[in-house]
Write an enzyme that holds these catalytic residues in place. Structure first.
Site, PDB file in Angstrom:
ATOM      1  N   GLY A 137       0.812  -1.216   0.000  1.00 36.19           N
ATOM      2  CA  GLY A 137       0.000   0.000   0.000  1.00 36.19           C
ATOM      3  C   GLY A 137       0.837   1.255   0.000  1.00 36.19           C
ATOM      4  O   GLY A 137       0.445   2.279   0.549  1.00 36.19           O
ATOM      5  N   THR A 191       9.436  -7.984   5.560  1.00 35.33           N
ATOM      6  CA  THR A 191       9.893  -8.515   4.281  1.00 35.33           C
ATOM      7  C   THR A 191      10.820  -7.496   3.620  1.00 35.33           C
ATOM      8  O   THR A 191      10.656  -6.293   3.788  1.00 35.33           O
ATOM      9  CB  THR A 191       8.716  -8.827   3.346  1.00 35.33           C
ATOM     10  OG1 THR A 191       8.002  -7.617   3.057  1.00 35.33           O
ATOM     11  CG2 THR A 191       7.765  -9.826   3.977  1.00 35.33           C
ATOM     12  N   GLY A 211      -0.841  -6.908   1.762  1.00 34.24           N
ATOM     13  CA  GLY A 211      -1.915  -7.058   0.789  1.00 34.24           C
ATOM     14  C   GLY A 211      -2.119  -8.502   0.398  1.00 34.24           C
ATOM     15  O   GLY A 211      -1.602  -9.426   1.041  1.00 34.24           O
ATOM     16  N   THR A 263       1.023 -10.531  -0.057  1.00 32.42           N
ATOM     17  CA  THR A 263       1.685 -10.928   1.183  1.00 32.42           C
ATOM     18  C   THR A 263       1.051 -12.186   1.760  1.00 32.42           C
ATOM     19  O   THR A 263       1.750 -13.140   2.134  1.00 32.42           O
ATOM     20  CB  THR A 263       1.622  -9.791   2.220  1.00 32.42           C
ATOM     21  OG1 THR A 263       2.091  -8.575   1.627  1.00 32.42           O
ATOM     22  CG2 THR A 263       2.494 -10.112   3.427  1.00 32.42           C
ATOM     23  N   GLU A 316      -0.553 -12.219  -8.078  1.00 30.24           N
ATOM     24  CA  GLU A 316       0.875 -12.337  -8.317  1.00 30.24           C
ATOM     25  C   GLU A 316       1.117 -13.171  -9.571  1.00 30.24           C
ATOM     26  O   GLU A 316       0.521 -14.243  -9.734  1.00 30.24           O
ATOM     27  CB  GLU A 316       1.567 -12.998  -7.118  1.00 30.24           C
ATOM     28  CG  GLU A 316       1.404 -12.239  -5.815  1.00 30.24           C
ATOM     29  CD  GLU A 316       2.044 -10.859  -5.868  1.00 30.24           C
ATOM     30  OE1 GLU A 316       3.254 -10.772  -6.138  1.00 30.24           O
ATOM     31  OE2 GLU A 316       1.316  -9.865  -5.641  1.00 30.24           O
TER      32      GLU A 316
END
Length: 311
Positions: free
Chosen positions: A14, A41, A70, A73, A292
């Site tokens: 974000g 991360t 998000g 993740t 992803e």
């Protein structure tokens, strides 16, 4: 030894919201004297690595593993927990799409999400389905998906949105979900549909001029679009939406209806449902898993009923 929470934070999620939200959550945890261990991360794929390491080392003492970020993740965290799916998974939204929170009916507010997590009781827990994706049919290692897999147009949308500068800009104003719409509108002018073969629980289908194939565990997709309105993460099935033989002009109409699930009434939309799905195409087609990028077709997909527990 007292059990503790493992918390994995994507600070860049974000456009920095992840780090800001974590500061508030951390302060609340410390105030309540809740035992936890937290990790940031540092690169793409790091959440998976952290989850994998932590559950392997501490699975006996882990109260739950929480992702702050998000959909990307939580996707990585779930994939890092292979063989340890008995450990409950929690989610504090800090991304742009946040379909996971919508689909699993989790609180959107970080404070409410934390209260929800801390009030969780295993005795009242509910297990949910996961999807499993294997690119190249049976030749490659599989990955999990909690939300959906998109093949074709939406795979390209996910790929280009993740690479776009305007995604970060919109995230600054809390409008990250609009980044998908911007990419979608731009790509709709140039994208070329393709032909594919689809097999659902052994039954074969052939489609021409396919824009996209969405295989969903939950109804929400791409920042709130109801791509498969009847999809539920606890029914032991995957829902499939195929958009085909659609003109570019009519494609814009579809985008206007998909947020309400009304696109399913169009003759160019075919809805299917099953446990085992394979998709093959004459040319490699881009796909995403939970937003992803996840390679290209061919691919096999199947449901893993009641595979994980969501806090």
């Amino acid at each position: 030894m007292e059990k503790f929470l493992i918390i994995i934070i994507n600070p860049k999620s974000g456009n920095g919201r992840g780090e800001k939200i974590w500061k508030k959550v951390k302060a609340d945890l410390q105030k309540r004297n809740v035992p936890f261990r937290s990790f940031f991360t540092q690169k793409q794929g790091h959440a998976k690595e952290l989850a994998q390491q932590m559950v392997h080392m501490h699975h006996e003492n882990t109260r739950g593993i929480i992702a702050v970020g998000g959909d990307g993740t939580i996707h990585e965290v779930v994939n890092g927990m292979r063989n340890y799916m008995h450990i409950p998974i929690g989610f504090i939204s800090a991304g742009s799409g946040n379909d996971f929170a919508r689909g699993f009916k989790l609180p959107k507010s970080p404070g409410e999400a934390l209260n929800h997590i801390l009030g969780f009781k295993m005795s009242r827990s509910k297990q949910y389905d996961l999807g499993e994706l294997r690119p190249g049919l049976r030749r490659h290692k599989s990955n999990y998906f909690a939300n959906s897999v998109g093949i074709g147009f939406d795979g390209e949308v996910a790929k280009r949105t993740n690479e776009a500068n305007y995604k970060d800009l919109l995230n600054k104003f809390g409008l990250g979900s609009l980044s998908y719409i911007f990419t979608l509108l731009k790509l709709s002018m140039t994208y070329e549909p393709y032909a594919l073969k689809l097999k659902v629980d052994g039954k074969e289908y052939a489609f021409e001029d396919v824009w996209l194939v969405a295989t969903a565990n939950i109804k929400y997709y791409g920042g709130g679009m109801m791509i498969c309105p009847d999809a539920r993460p606890d029914d032991g099935q995957l829902d499939v939406c195929v958009v085909h033989n659609l003109s570019r002009v009519k494609l814009f109409f579809l985008f206007g209806t998909v947020f309400f699930g009304l696109h399913t009434k169009m003759k160019e939309v075919t809805m299917l449902r099953g446990k085992e799905i394979t998709v093959e195409s004459d040319v490699p087609v881009t796909m995403h898993a939970d937003g992803e990028v996840a390679g290209t077709t061919p691919v096999s997909l199947h449901v893993l009923p009641k595979e994980f527990t969501v806090i």
